[in-house]
Scaffold this motif. Sequence first.
Motif, mmCIF file in Angstrom:
data_model
loop_
_atom_site.group_PDB
_atom_site.id
_atom_site.type_symbol
_atom_site.label_atom_id
_atom_site.label_comp_id
_atom_site.label_asym_id
_atom_site.label_seq_id
_atom_site.Cartn_x
_atom_site.Cartn_y
_atom_site.Cartn_z
ATOM 1 N N ARG A 64 14.603 56.583 25.086
ATOM 2 C CA ARG A 64 14.315 56.511 26.769
ATOM 3 C C ARG A 64 15.734 56.002 27.711
ATOM 4 O O ARG A 64 15.953 56.710 28.550
ATOM 5 N N ASP A 65 16.445 55.180 27.028
ATOM 6 C CA ASP A 65 17.700 54.821 27.671
ATOM 7 C C ASP A 65 18.601 55.996 27.602
ATOM 8 O O ASP A 65 19.192 56.202 28.728
ATOM 9 N N TRP A 84 17.319 58.489 30.397
ATOM 10 C CA TRP A 84 17.512 58.046 31.727
ATOM 11 C C TRP A 84 18.977 58.118 31.995
ATOM 12 O O TRP A 84 19.251 58.241 33.087
ATOM 13 N N SER A 117 21.336 56.861 41.332
ATOM 14 C CA SER A 117 21.691 57.278 40.027
ATOM 15 C C SER A 117 23.030 56.669 39.425
ATOM 16 O O SER A 117 22.915 56.510 38.240
ATOM 17 N N THR A 145 21.778 53.623 38.002
ATOM 18 C CA THR A 145 20.846 53.766 36.593
ATOM 19 C C THR A 145 21.657 54.157 35.549
ATOM 20 O O THR A 145 21.774 53.736 34.350
ATOM 21 N N ARG A 197 22.194 52.175 32.051
ATOM 22 C CA ARG A 197 21.808 52.587 30.657
ATOM 23 C C ARG A 197 22.771 52.829 29.885
ATOM 24 O O ARG A 197 23.022 52.733 28.701
#
Length: 656
Positions: free
Chosen positions: A217-218, A221, A424, A427, A431
């Motif tokens: 998931r990291d 994303w 973005s 994020t 991540r």
Amino acid sequence: MSEDSETSTTKVSAEAGSTAGIVAGAVHNSTVYVSTPTDPPIRKYEVGRNLLDGGAPGQARDLIRDAIAHGFDSAEVRFHWVLALLSKRSYRDLNAQERDQLEQTSKDLHTFPENEWKLALSAVCTLLDATAGRNSNTAAALDELFATQPNQRDKIMRHLDLVLTGGMKDRLWSEARDAAKKAQVSNGRFDRVWAYFHPLPVKPRPRDVAQVSSTDRDKVWGFLGAAVFVLAVGYLGWLVLQRATPLPVISYLLSLLAGYVAARNALEWRYRTLRLRAKEKVYFGLTDRRRAPEGGFADKVDQSFDRYFNKYAPQEKTRQEWLAATTGIRNELRDEIAETYRESRIPISRVNWLIAYLVLDVRKRWRAGTLFDFQRQYRTTPATKAWCSLTLIVAIPAAVIAAVAAFQTSPLPAVVAMLAAVLSGRTAAQRGFHIVAERRRYAEGHLEQEQAFEERLAAYHRWEQKLNSIRPDEDEMETWLNSDKTVLLDKTLRHYRLAWRDIIAHSFLQTPAAGTKRARFQGCPWRYSKYDIRLFLVTLDGVREVSTELNFETGSYNGEERSNYRFDAVSSVHVATTSTLKYTLELTLSNGPTRNIRVTEPDEQQPTPEEHIDSFIALNLETAGFTPTLHILEGIAAEGKNWIHHHPHRKPPADH
């Protein structure tokens, strides 16, 4: 009155023969004491000879006899077979077949070629002839004995001590006593004997590094954030280019370059800061951690670390300063050892070497000033901080100028693109940093653990090599133990004012004392750091019994009990076997309670898979002196003083 005329002056600290409290056990691997049925005769002879030297004549006798039966025979082989046949046995213990075999060996002596072993075998045969009454010239027999090589003579005197009688015993006793006093401290005994009982060190194990905590998931994303950020920033650049003025274009390009440099240094700064905090938490964390449940493995690890951190406290620092400064690393190392070995059922005694090494390593780094090197390793450099700060100072105004130009070109799309770039980018940075930082942390941790493991493995091999290089062999252990018993025998003879010729028979019963350590070579009997020794002396007047505790590691005796009783005082002798490995000798006197002497007792250390349990039991009973002691006591209990008259080569004594 059949009980002692003399009672003990000092009581032994624990019940003689008790095996309670055996605190350690080790089985040393060795091939010199192990033989298989498929071995060639020469191999069986060599193992048998080693077992004889190590105090296990019963097994030695069988192996050497097997070698002879398969054609491996010589004066040397026959010499050791005769010693194995007679070792720890009196002449009355031999059956008719064994006596015939000894006589046949004497007749076959001329068939062997002339060498030193034939001379030694001849000396033994001459001594046996004198003992059996076939040769009355004992002086010549002793002269022949003293003409042998010293190592051969020592073996003869050591293994035939229960066979020789009369004047021969007196002439040999002085030399045997003096030799025992010298042998007690021979070959660096007190600098080496501890290594025999030292638990086998367990190999170090690499500690698993915490796996990378980033997830798929990291990654998803992070990829989406980076893609949106690139698109948003690219769109803003296209809007800036539409203005076609130099300042916005230059500002846009400068913001990209400065932003990249700032982000790179900022991420490095943050990574180092987080790693430094994590290390400081380990080294300088809370000191009031809860102790492990009492009696468990973790609690024993706690105790060992406390003991060694106190033992190895640097002299240049106070104990309080040392313990306070190393609390964090002590807890970390303790948790590592407890976690690594908890489920392996490995006793703490086998891990203590590693704990001691870790504590010494901490002290070494403390003295060298490198214990807290992680502070230098993860301290953010001034250059990183400077580049991060300066590039941010440049990137922020440049980005503002470029954003204003894009807004003037197309307000609404520019606002949407700027919001998308900010969100973005945040994020992607979070991540992406987590993914990269975790991979870097794992790589560094893995490298640290590899280096630590290699250092510990090298220390393990050094320690193992040291133990192997100084650990006594069975011959040395048996020599020292026999010397201790001879010294005790001499002390007892002096106390009772007896000459060696006055002793009709004697035996030692040696059992493990309370709180003892134990060890053995594979194929050999258990040996103990503390023994309860019982010496039985049979004279024309009765039985003298002396009990004491022998500290084998120091060669010292602790306490003494003495008992004297006439032959008719021994009412009964019984051997109780409550389990396969538990033997108890029950001695009942006519006017006293039954005395229970525990000879062997079951414990966690069973025979190895290669050893048959019956042979294992017989071996340990033989080494404990159980058989000759039982024969003496059973004979006295059954026949009283008449037992003396049944010696195969002893004339009945004149009535007193």
